[in-house]
Structures are given as C-alpha cells and as structure tokens.
Write a protein that holds these residues in place. Structure first.
Motif, short mmCIF file in Angstrom:
data_model
loop_
_atom_site.label_atom_id
_atom_site.label_comp_id
_atom_site.label_asym_id
_atom_site.label_seq_id
_atom_site.Cartn_x
_atom_site.Cartn_y
_atom_site.Cartn_z
N MET A 39 3.33 -14.43 9.96
CA MET A 39 2.82 -15.19 8.83
C MET A 39 1.43 -14.67 8.45
O MET A 39 1.09 -14.57 7.27
N ARG A 40 0.66 -14.32 9.46
CA ARG A 40 -0.64 -13.69 9.21
C ARG A 40 -0.44 -12.33 8.56
O ARG A 40 -1.12 -11.99 7.56
N GLU A 41 0.47 -11.53 9.09
CA GLU A 41 0.73 -10.21 8.52
C GLU A 41 1.11 -10.30 7.05
O GLU A 41 0.62 -9.52 6.22
N ALA A 42 1.96 -11.26 6.74
CA ALA A 42 2.44 -11.40 5.36
C ALA A 42 1.30 -11.78 4.42
O ALA A 42 1.14 -11.17 3.35
N TRP A 43 0.52 -12.79 4.82
CA TRP A 43 -0.55 -13.25 3.93
C TRP A 43 -1.63 -12.18 3.77
O TRP A 43 -2.09 -11.93 2.65
N TYR A 44 -2.01 -11.52 4.86
CA TYR A 44 -3.05 -10.49 4.77
C TYR A 44 -2.58 -9.30 3.95
O TYR A 44 -3.36 -8.69 3.23
N SER A 45 -1.29 -8.98 4.04
CA SER A 45 -0.74 -7.90 3.22
C SER A 45 -0.81 -8.26 1.74
O SER A 45 -1.18 -7.43 0.90
N TYR A 46 -0.45 -9.50 1.44
CA TYR A 46 -0.52 -9.99 0.06
C TYR A 46 -1.96 -10.00 -0.45
O TYR A 46 -2.25 -9.53 -1.56
N ARG A 47 -2.89 -10.49 0.39
CA ARG A 47 -4.30 -10.54 0.02
C ARG A 47 -4.87 -9.14 -0.20
O ARG A 47 -5.57 -8.88 -1.19
N ASP A 48 -4.58 -8.24 0.74
CA ASP A 48 -5.14 -6.89 0.67
C ASP A 48 -4.54 -6.08 -0.48
O ASP A 48 -5.10 -5.04 -0.86
N ASN A 49 -3.44 -6.56 -1.03
CA ASN A 49 -2.85 -5.90 -2.20
C ASN A 49 -3.31 -6.56 -3.50
O ASN A 49 -2.64 -6.47 -4.52
N GLY A 50 -4.48 -7.21 -3.44
CA GLY A 50 -5.05 -7.83 -4.63
C GLY A 50 -4.30 -9.07 -5.06
O GLY A 50 -4.23 -9.38 -6.24
N TYR A 51 -3.74 -9.78 -4.07
CA TYR A 51 -2.94 -10.98 -4.34
C TYR A 51 -1.78 -10.68 -5.28
O TYR A 51 -1.50 -11.40 -6.23
N GLN A 52 -1.13 -9.57 -4.95
CA GLN A 52 0.07 -9.15 -5.66
C GLN A 52 1.18 -8.93 -4.64
O GLN A 52 0.93 -8.52 -3.51
N ASP A 53 2.42 -9.20 -5.06
CA ASP A 53 3.56 -8.99 -4.17
C ASP A 53 3.65 -7.53 -3.74
O ASP A 53 3.20 -6.62 -4.44
N THR A 54 4.28 -7.32 -2.58
CA THR A 54 4.57 -5.97 -2.09
C THR A 54 6.09 -5.87 -1.92
O THR A 54 6.84 -6.80 -2.22
N ASP A 55 6.55 -4.73 -1.41
CA ASP A 55 7.99 -4.57 -1.17
C ASP A 55 8.50 -5.60 -0.17
O ASP A 55 9.65 -6.06 -0.27
N ASP A 56 7.66 -5.96 0.82
CA ASP A 56 8.08 -6.88 1.87
C ASP A 56 7.64 -8.32 1.64
O ASP A 56 8.17 -9.23 2.28
N VAL A 57 6.67 -8.53 0.76
CA VAL A 57 6.06 -9.86 0.62
C VAL A 57 6.21 -10.38 -0.80
O VAL A 57 5.90 -9.68 -1.77
N GLN A 58 6.70 -11.62 -0.91
CA GLN A 58 6.77 -12.30 -2.20
C GLN A 58 6.09 -13.66 -2.07
O GLN A 58 6.50 -14.49 -1.25
N TYR A 59 5.07 -13.85 -2.85
CA TYR A 59 4.32 -15.11 -2.85
C TYR A 59 5.12 -16.17 -3.61
O TYR A 59 5.66 -15.90 -4.68
#
Length: 412
Positions: free
Chosen positions: A277-297
């Motif tokens: 859950m930390r990995e997901a949120w930090y990935s989303y945050r570090d991507n400028g609060y934009q979704d990534t291939d693995d993360v959907q807000y």
C-alpha cells in the motif's frame, strides 16, 4: 563520629518518609481514578441502554455452516459498513470523546442499516496519559454492548492498540468476550490456535443455490514485532505472518472445492496496511499524482504528515499470495487515521476506511474530513462498489448534537 551517624540516620528516615508519602499519594490517585472510571463506565452503559435499535425491513440472519464459518444467504445485494479506529478510552480523561465516538457509530449504522458491520481494529485505546485507563476490557465490552443494542451483526479484527503490552487483557481474553453467548450479534471467531494472531476467520455470503458469492477474510495483522514497551514507542509495527498466509491460501482452496471448483470472490479486512500500500501510494505520488501502469487512483487523500503510510517494515508476502490465488479483489485497513485513499495496485484495490478516532491523535477531534465509514455493496455476481461516507453529512442524524469541526483541505 556518633553525631555523623545520627545525622545519616535522620536523613535516611526523612527520605523514607518522603517515599512513603509519594507511594501513598500514588495509591490514592490510582484508587480515585479507578472509582471515577467505574462511575463513568456505568454512565456509558446507561447511555448505551437507551440507544434505539436499527430498524430493518427484513434482516439477514447468519448461521454457522458445515465448514464452521458464519454464512449469510441472500440473492440480493449485500451491504457492509466498515468502520475503523473507534478508540474508546473508557477512562477519566476521555468520557467526552468516548461519547462522541459512540454517537458517530450509532448515527451512521442506524442510517445505513447494513447487513454486516466490519471493524478493522483499534476499538479500544488503553493509553493512560490520554484516556486515563489501561483497562482494555471496558472499551471492548462497551462497544460490544453498543452493537448488541443496535441489533446489527458485526465482525471485528484486532488492531495494535486493542491489546497493548501494558494493557490488562490479552487478545485471547478479549476474543473470548467477543465470542461469548452475551453477544450473539458478534461473528468474531478466534480461528486456528496453531497460527499467529487471534481472530483469523471467514464469513461467507451465499445465494439460495448454495454458491459462495463473496468470502470475507478477517485477519489479525498483529501489533508490534515484540511485546516490549520499546516496540510500542518506536512504532515497530508487525504484519501478517507466514503461517497466516498459508492459512489464507489453504482456506481459499477449501472454499473453491466447496464452491464446485469455482474460486469465490473475496475481500480482506485487517488493521495495519500492507507494505504494497505504501509502494502504490508513493509510486502514484512520485509520478506527479498521476496513474502508472500498475497504479490507479480511485479516491481519497494521504492526510498523515508527509503523506506517510505507516505499514510494517517487514513483508512476509501476503500481497503476493493474493495475486497468486486470484480470489481477493479488495483489501480494507485502518491504522492511519488521516489517510482516506483507495488505490488499485496490480489489479488489487486497497482502501483506507474513514476512521472514527477523537482521542488518539492530538487535535483530531476538531477536524472532520477523515471521520466516517465506508459503505461496501456486494452484488449477487460477487462484484462490489465502495462509497466513502463522511459523518458530518445531514443524513446521519446523531442522538446528541454533533461537534463543530473544521474540514481540512489537502494539496493533492
């Protein structure tokens, strides 16, 4: 020489008298606090005794099935209300905030009329410098009494505060209370004795054909990596252990076999968030609060300081087991009272439920964006929808006036 010895003896007697006086004062204060807490407990029970029950048109009643799990049977949608971190102190320092917490729980449950209430930990908060008590049995009993008065079925898991190292009662002892005949609406089961944690169990929802439409995994995410006071102070949080993961995997296999070879959909409820859950949120945050291939807000905010996710630093692979078995599509946690986000990571949706807490975080009673519940609607085909609900909506009519709060704003 004799005079010096006399002076030393005289000084020793004075120190002894001071120590006796200090011990006497401590004893008097402790006894006084205990008496006050008993009076407050009776006051809380009187308040609970006047709570009107939830008015159902047709309430579903679970039974223990052949597999030993509580089972609801219905062909309609199944409604779950998840609440977390109620934090009842039940001490002389917390009566007002305890009433606020119970008032919020009552208002939301009476309005939502759920088939089941899940509680993802920290019902009790036996922290003496904030609550005025280390007796964790009293808040557990108060909450169980409240749910019994409401007449709603409920299923709790333990959090890190429910059975602190310095609290009076253990997980096993509190679990026995929840499982007792005094609380027929509590669906808690202690679970297997040969694995870590107390309260690893399953609740099933079936249709009238006997097919499992949803399995709810209630899991003890444990508390601290050791039972020492140091682990508590340093926030050295524990996680789901390897033997619990094996139990989870084996149980899914058993349910699949019972379900004519079809792996049922499931949801998982526990207190401390996963490392992922930390990995997901930090990935989303570090991507400028934009979704990534693995993360959907999906929704919500990280309201903890610096957007932190306070998970364990250890990871035994529960998330990997979830991916492997392909059953669990949603995970609910508590623990971080100001985090409210729901996020999908590698196809698994992980969600912080809105918390109740008025007591644990300094100043939290005066803010309100995070306070509420999460309503989960499970459809007959096993799919689900979530809705985060804020307590301060007009639809939630409380028995006592709601407190004035500030709705905090977030940058992201």
């Amino acid at each position: 020489m004799a005079k010096k010895e006399k002076v030393k003896k005289h000084a020793g007697k004075k120190i002894l008298r001071v120590l006796v006086i200090i011990l006497l004062i401590i004893s008097i204060l402790t006894a006084s606090a205990a008496i006050v807490n008993i009076v407050l407990e009776r006051s809380h029970e009187e308040f609970i005794g006047n709570v009107p029950p939830v008015e159902y048109e047709e309430q579903l009643v679970p039974v223990i099935d052949d597999d030993g799990y509580y089972t609801f049977t219905t062909d309609r949608e199944f409604k779950i209300v998840n609440i977390t971190d109620v934090h009842i102190g039940a001490g002389f320092l917390s009566p007002k905030k305890d009433n606020m917490a119970m008032n919020a729980v009552i208002a939301m449950i009476r309005e939502e009329k759920p088939d089941l209430v899940t509680v993802t930990g920290d019902i009790a908060y036996p922290i003496p410098f904030q609550s005025g008590s280390m007796n964790n049995k009293i808040p557990a009993v108060l909450f169980a009494d409240l749910m019994e008065e409401l007449g709603v079925y409920w299923a709790p898991v333990f959090g890190n505060h429910d059975t602190e190292a310095f609290a009076y009662y253990s997980r096993e002892q509190i679990g026995e209370i929840y499982e007792s005949d005094a609380y027929p609406h509590c669906l808690f089961q202690a679970g297997p004795e040969d694995i870590n944690g107390v309260g690893n169990y399953v609740i099933n929802v079936k249709n009238t054909l006997g097919q499992i439409t949803q399995s709810l995994f209630m899991i003890d995410s444990n508390d601290y990596t050791s039972k020492s006071l140091i682990s508590t102070i340093t926030w050295d949080y524990d996680c789901i252990h390897t033997d619990q993961i094996e139990w989870y995997k084996n149980t899914i296999d058993e349910l699949t076999k019972e379900n004519a070879g079809i792996t049922p959909y499931s949801l998982a409820y526990f207190h401390i968030p996963l490392y992922e859950m930390r990995e997901a949120w930090y990935s989303y945050r570090d991507n400028g609060y934009q979704d990534t291939d693995d993360v959907q807000y999906i929704y919500g905010k990280a309201g903890e300081k610096d957007g932190v996710v306070l998970c364990s630093e250890y990871n035994n692979g529960f998330f990997d087991a979830v991916l492997e078995k392909g059953s669990t599509k949603g995970i609910f946690v508590g623990h971080d009272h100001l985090n409210t986000f729901s996020i999908v990571y590698k196809g698994i949706r992980m969600t912080y439920s809105n918390s109740i807490d008025y007591l644990a975080y300094f100043g939290i009673s005066k803010i309100g964006s995070q306070r509420g519940c999460t309503v989960v609607t499970v459809k007959p085909d096993g799919t689900f929808e979530y809705t985060p609900e804020n307590y301060y909506q007009e639809k939630y009519q409380s028995l006592e006036p709601k407190e004035e709060v500030t709705m905090q704003e977030y940058e992201h």
